[in-house]
Design an enzyme around this catalytic site. Sequence first.
Site, PDB file in Angstrom:
ATOM      1  N   CYS A   1       0.888  -1.162   0.000  1.00  0.00           N
ATOM      2  CA  CYS A   1       0.000   0.000   0.000  1.00  0.00           C
ATOM      3  C   CYS A   1       0.927   1.213   0.000  1.00  0.00           C
ATOM      4  O   CYS A   1       2.057   1.108  -0.482  1.00  0.00           O
ATOM      5  CB  CYS A   1      -0.952  -0.030   1.205  1.00  0.00           C
ATOM      6  SG  CYS A   1      -0.146  -0.141   2.807  1.00  0.00           S
ATOM      7  N   ALA A   2       0.499   2.318   0.513  1.00  0.00           N
ATOM      8  CA  ALA A   2       1.349   3.515   0.485  1.00  0.00           C
ATOM      9  C   ALA A   2       2.624   3.302   1.291  1.00  0.00           C
ATOM     10  O   ALA A   2       3.727   3.540   0.803  1.00  0.00           O
ATOM     11  CB  ALA A   2       0.577   4.725   0.997  1.00  0.00           C
TER      12      ALA A   2
END
Length: 178
Positions: A114-115
């Site tokens: 994810c980020a």
Amino acid sequence: MTKSILPTSLNNLKYLKAEDLYKCILNEHKTIAGIKGYSLYNVDSTLDIDANEPIVVVDVRGEDFIGGHIKGCVNFPYQDFRRVNPDTGIHDQIDSFIKKYLEQNENVTIVFHCAMSQQRGPSAALLLSRILQETKYQQLLEKSNINIMVLYKGFINWQQEYGKDKAVTEDYNSFVWG
């Protein structure tokens, strides 16, 4: 052939460094010799990954997917990934993912991110691992070696290192990332 690594908790989840994933993507989404999966919680716990196994990168970012992504990744927003069919109680989306990406490969490494790979990426990795350990996937696990990992420091680190490299990053927008 690497023996299946199915994490059961954050303590035994393995992480892949961006530089190693970079090399795998340049190798046409196949693992290369000499890369390892690392534990964040036990410095002595590593996993040697065999060369030339398919690697599937799963980006579980949702709206924050804009501005670029790892070349060839599968965007599967975490909200959709974890959704349960209210009528059957089954994770239909994950079952579809398994059929499409895992059942056709005897050996495969799945790398979630994810980020920052602190919450959604590790949670998705653990969810897939838990579902693969259900009885209905016993035959798949007996014939396949599936490694589930997380990209260390996520896409934020990736874009800092390789965002402008069009060979490994698609649709990169420097305005979004600064």
